[in-house]
Design a protein around this motif. Structure first.
Motif, PDB file in Angstrom:
ATOM      1  N   ARG A  57       0.842  -1.205   0.000  1.00  0.00           N
ATOM      2  CA  ARG A  57       0.000   0.000   0.000  1.00  0.00           C
ATOM      3  C   ARG A  57       0.878   1.256   0.000  1.00  0.00           C
ATOM      4  O   ARG A  57       0.593   2.216  -0.700  1.00  0.00           O
ATOM      5  CB  ARG A  57      -0.941   0.028   1.219  1.00  0.00           C
ATOM      6  CG  ARG A  57      -2.118  -0.914   1.124  1.00  0.00           C
ATOM      7  CD  ARG A  57      -3.024  -0.644  -0.048  1.00  0.00           C
ATOM      8  NE  ARG A  57      -3.594   0.680   0.035  1.00  0.00           N
ATOM      9  CZ  ARG A  57      -4.089   1.342  -1.007  1.00  0.00           C
ATOM     10  NH1 ARG A  57      -4.103   0.800  -2.189  1.00  0.00           N
ATOM     11  NH2 ARG A  57      -4.580   2.538  -0.876  1.00  0.00           N
ATOM     12  N   GLU A  58       1.963   1.217   0.781  1.00  0.00           N
ATOM     13  CA  GLU A  58       2.875   2.362   0.822  1.00  0.00           C
ATOM     14  C   GLU A  58       3.498   2.584  -0.557  1.00  0.00           C
ATOM     15  O   GLU A  58       3.562   3.708  -1.052  1.00  0.00           O
ATOM     16  CB  GLU A  58       3.967   2.136   1.863  1.00  0.00           C
ATOM     17  CG  GLU A  58       4.915   3.299   2.009  1.00  0.00           C
ATOM     18  CD  GLU A  58       6.003   3.039   3.043  1.00  0.00           C
ATOM     19  OE1 GLU A  58       7.066   3.670   2.908  1.00  0.00           O
ATOM     20  OE2 GLU A  58       5.793   2.206   3.951  1.00  0.00           O
ATOM     21  N   PHE A  59       3.932   1.503  -1.178  1.00  0.00           N
ATOM     22  CA  PHE A  59       4.499   1.577  -2.518  1.00  0.00           C
ATOM     23  C   PHE A  59       3.453   2.113  -3.500  1.00  0.00           C
ATOM     24  O   PHE A  59       3.736   2.992  -4.316  1.00  0.00           O
ATOM     25  CB  PHE A  59       4.987   0.192  -2.958  1.00  0.00           C
ATOM     26  CG  PHE A  59       5.438   0.128  -4.383  1.00  0.00           C
ATOM     27  CD1 PHE A  59       6.671   0.648  -4.762  1.00  0.00           C
ATOM     28  CD2 PHE A  59       4.628  -0.448  -5.347  1.00  0.00           C
ATOM     29  CE1 PHE A  59       7.087   0.600  -6.078  1.00  0.00           C
ATOM     30  CE2 PHE A  59       5.039  -0.499  -6.672  1.00  0.00           C
ATOM     31  CZ  PHE A  59       6.271   0.022  -7.038  1.00  0.00           C
ATOM     32  N   GLN A  60       2.245   1.585  -3.400  1.00  0.00           N
ATOM     33  CA  GLN A  60       1.173   2.000  -4.293  1.00  0.00           C
ATOM     34  C   GLN A  60       0.838   3.480  -4.074  1.00  0.00           C
ATOM     35  O   GLN A  60       0.639   4.226  -5.042  1.00  0.00           O
ATOM     36  CB  GLN A  60      -0.065   1.140  -4.063  1.00  0.00           C
ATOM     37  CG  GLN A  60      -1.164   1.363  -5.077  1.00  0.00           C
ATOM     38  CD  GLN A  60      -2.340   0.440  -4.855  1.00  0.00           C
ATOM     39  OE1 GLN A  60      -2.554  -0.065  -3.762  1.00  0.00           O
ATOM     40  NE2 GLN A  60      -3.118   0.230  -5.899  1.00  0.00           N
ATOM     41  N   ASN A  61       0.806   3.927  -2.824  1.00  0.00           N
ATOM     42  CA  ASN A  61       0.530   5.336  -2.539  1.00  0.00           C
ATOM     43  C   ASN A  61       1.608   6.245  -3.125  1.00  0.00           C
ATOM     44  O   ASN A  61       1.307   7.300  -3.679  1.00  0.00           O
ATOM     45  CB  ASN A  61       0.399   5.568  -1.026  1.00  0.00           C
ATOM     46  CG  ASN A  61      -0.882   4.984  -0.464  1.00  0.00           C
ATOM     47  OD1 ASN A  61      -1.855   4.772  -1.190  1.00  0.00           O
ATOM     48  ND2 ASN A  61      -0.884   4.712   0.826  1.00  0.00           N
ATOM     49  N   LYS A  62       2.865   5.816  -3.004  1.00  0.00           N
ATOM     50  CA  LYS A  62       3.954   6.596  -3.591  1.00  0.00           C
ATOM     51  C   LYS A  62       3.793   6.673  -5.108  1.00  0.00           C
ATOM     52  O   LYS A  62       4.008   7.725  -5.716  1.00  0.00           O
ATOM     53  CB  LYS A  62       5.308   5.991  -3.243  1.00  0.00           C
ATOM     54  CG  LYS A  62       5.730   6.253  -1.817  1.00  0.00           C
ATOM     55  CD  LYS A  62       7.082   5.629  -1.527  1.00  0.00           C
ATOM     56  CE  LYS A  62       7.466   5.839  -0.068  1.00  0.00           C
ATOM     57  NZ  LYS A  62       8.746   5.177   0.256  1.00  0.00           N
ATOM     58  N   GLN A  63       3.427   5.559  -5.706  1.00  0.00           N
ATOM     59  CA  GLN A  63       3.219   5.539  -7.157  1.00  0.00           C
ATOM     60  C   GLN A  63       2.083   6.476  -7.548  1.00  0.00           C
ATOM     61  O   GLN A  63       2.169   7.207  -8.537  1.00  0.00           O
ATOM     62  CB  GLN A  63       2.910   4.107  -7.638  1.00  0.00           C
ATOM     63  CG  GLN A  63       4.070   3.154  -7.528  1.00  0.00           C
ATOM     64  CD  GLN A  63       5.190   3.517  -8.465  1.00  0.00           C
ATOM     65  OE1 GLN A  63       4.960   3.878  -9.603  1.00  0.00           O
ATOM     66  NE2 GLN A  63       6.415   3.461  -7.982  1.00  0.00           N
ATOM     67  N   GLN A 100       3.265  10.070  -7.276  1.00  0.00           N
ATOM     68  CA  GLN A 100       4.107  10.412  -8.420  1.00  0.00           C
ATOM     69  C   GLN A 100       3.269  10.593  -9.679  1.00  0.00           C
ATOM     70  O   GLN A 100       3.509  11.499 -10.477  1.00  0.00           O
ATOM     71  CB  GLN A 100       5.175   9.347  -8.637  1.00  0.00           C
ATOM     72  CG  GLN A 100       6.246   9.352  -7.573  1.00  0.00           C
ATOM     73  CD  GLN A 100       7.247   8.214  -7.733  1.00  0.00           C
ATOM     74  OE1 GLN A 100       7.026   7.278  -8.491  1.00  0.00           O
ATOM     75  NE2 GLN A 100       8.354   8.302  -7.003  1.00  0.00           N
ATOM     76  N   MET A 101       2.275   9.729  -9.856  1.00  0.00           N
ATOM     77  CA  MET A 101       1.402   9.831 -11.019  1.00  0.00           C
ATOM     78  C   MET A 101       0.626  11.150 -10.975  1.00  0.00           C
ATOM     79  O   MET A 101       0.488  11.830 -11.995  1.00  0.00           O
ATOM     80  CB  MET A 101       0.433   8.643 -11.078  1.00  0.00           C
ATOM     81  CG  MET A 101      -0.446   8.651 -12.309  1.00  0.00           C
ATOM     82  SD  MET A 101       0.452   8.583 -13.860  1.00  0.00           S
ATOM     83  CE  MET A 101       0.974   6.902 -13.836  1.00  0.00           C
ATOM     84  N   GLN A 102       0.153  11.533  -9.798  1.00  0.00           N
ATOM     85  CA  GLN A 102      -0.580  12.788  -9.661  1.00  0.00           C
ATOM     86  C   GLN A 102       0.325  13.979  -9.955  1.00  0.00           C
ATOM     87  O   GLN A 102      -0.082  14.935 -10.595  1.00  0.00           O
ATOM     88  CB  GLN A 102      -1.190  12.917  -8.256  1.00  0.00           C
ATOM     89  CG  GLN A 102      -2.168  14.063  -8.130  1.00  0.00           C
ATOM     90  CD  GLN A 102      -3.338  13.941  -9.090  1.00  0.00           C
ATOM     91  OE1 GLN A 102      -3.942  12.893  -9.251  1.00  0.00           O
ATOM     92  NE2 GLN A 102      -3.646  15.032  -9.775  1.00  0.00           N
ATOM     93  N   GLN A 103       1.585  13.887  -9.518  1.00  0.00           N
ATOM     94  CA  GLN A 103       2.543  14.951  -9.820  1.00  0.00           C
ATOM     95  C   GLN A 103       2.761  15.067 -11.325  1.00  0.00           C
ATOM     96  O   GLN A 103       2.828  16.179 -11.867  1.00  0.00           O
ATOM     97  CB  GLN A 103       3.878  14.687  -9.115  1.00  0.00           C
ATOM     98  CG  GLN A 103       3.824  14.889  -7.617  1.00  0.00           C
ATOM     99  CD  GLN A 103       5.128  14.469  -6.929  1.00  0.00           C
ATOM    100  OE1 GLN A 103       5.998  13.865  -7.537  1.00  0.00           O
ATOM    101  NE2 GLN A 103       5.227  14.790  -5.647  1.00  0.00           N
ATOM    102  N   VAL A 104       2.856  13.937 -11.991  1.00  0.00           N
ATOM    103  CA  VAL A 104       3.025  13.946 -13.449  1.00  0.00           C
ATOM    104  C   VAL A 104       1.788  14.545 -14.113  1.00  0.00           C
ATOM    105  O   VAL A 104       1.899  15.361 -15.037  1.00  0.00           O
ATOM    106  CB  VAL A 104       3.306  12.520 -13.977  1.00  0.00           C
ATOM    107  CG1 VAL A 104       3.206  12.461 -15.487  1.00  0.00           C
ATOM    108  CG2 VAL A 104       4.667  12.042 -13.508  1.00  0.00           C
ATOM    109  N   ILE A 105       0.608  14.177 -13.633  1.00  0.00           N
ATOM    110  CA  ILE A 105      -0.638  14.713 -14.198  1.00  0.00           C
ATOM    111  C   ILE A 105      -0.689  16.221 -13.994  1.00  0.00           C
ATOM    112  O   ILE A 105      -1.018  16.975 -14.919  1.00  0.00           O
ATOM    113  CB  ILE A 105      -1.859  14.021 -13.560  1.00  0.00           C
ATOM    114  CG1 ILE A 105      -1.960  12.566 -14.056  1.00  0.00           C
ATOM    115  CG2 ILE A 105      -3.148  14.784 -13.875  1.00  0.00           C
ATOM    116  CD1 ILE A 105      -2.971  11.724 -13.308  1.00  0.00           C
TER     117      ILE A 105
END
Length: 188
Positions: free
Chosen positions: A110-116, A119-124
């Motif tokens: 979950r921690e890994f998924q949250n980080k992903q 990062q995806m939101q930052q890219v968006i």
């Protein structure tokens, strides 16, 4: 053989077939292909193969790799032998490999998924900002192009008016010259 190898259980092809849910003939076929690729199995004094824990891992890896599309059994065997050589899987370290953590916990996932997701939101967000900047640049460019085009049209219209005035003045001048020519030519 080392003491660690002597302490390990040796499985028969039948045991491995049950363990991996395969036919005995398939186990033998896989073992032959692995041997041709350079993998070594234990053989007793009669030449019968015996399988250690690490052999089971190797066979599982072969099954996993050969399931990929466009992968032949021989290619998979070569890949497994390369993997074995790189990871140094041997009878003495198989139990250590089995005890190593192979899976992450749910919380770690979950921690890994949250980080992903962050990062995806930052890219968006970055993409949105870039799109906004591009839109503003395009609006600015469009405005300047329209302004330039309008100025160009105005200059062309002024030039055309100037040419018309010059042409009209030239005609009037010609008309005056023609009147004086007529006037002076009658007296002669």
């Amino acid at each position: 053989m080392s003491d660690d190898t002597e302490k390990q259980l040796i499985y028969s092809a039948n045991d491995i077939a049950i363990l991996l849910n395969l036919k005995i003939s398939t186990i033998r076929k896989y073992a032959n292909v692995l041997q041709k690729a350079g993998y070594h199995f234990y053989k007793n004094e009669k030449g019968h193969r015996g399988y250690y824990d690490n052999d089971v891992i190797v066979l599982k890896k072969l099954i996993e790799i050969k399931s990929h599309p466009d992968m032949t059994l021989e290619q998979a065997a070569n890949a497994v032998v390369s993997w074995v050589n790189q990871s140094s899987v041997s009878g003495s370290d198989t139990s250590d490999n089995m005890n190593k953590k192979r899976y992450i916990s749910y919380d770690e996932f979950r921690e890994f998924q949250n980080k992903q997701e962050e990062q995806m939101q930052q890219v968006i967000n970055l993409n949105k900002e870039l799109i906004n900047r591009l839109d503003k640049q395009q609006e600015h460019l469009d405005h300047h192009l329209k302004q330039r085009d309008q100025e160009l049209i105005n200059v062309m219209n002024q030039t055309l008016e100037t040419r018309k005035l010059i042409a009209a003045a030239q005609e009037e001048e010609e008309a005056k010259k023609g009147f004086f020519k007529k006037l002076f030519s009658k007296k002669n």
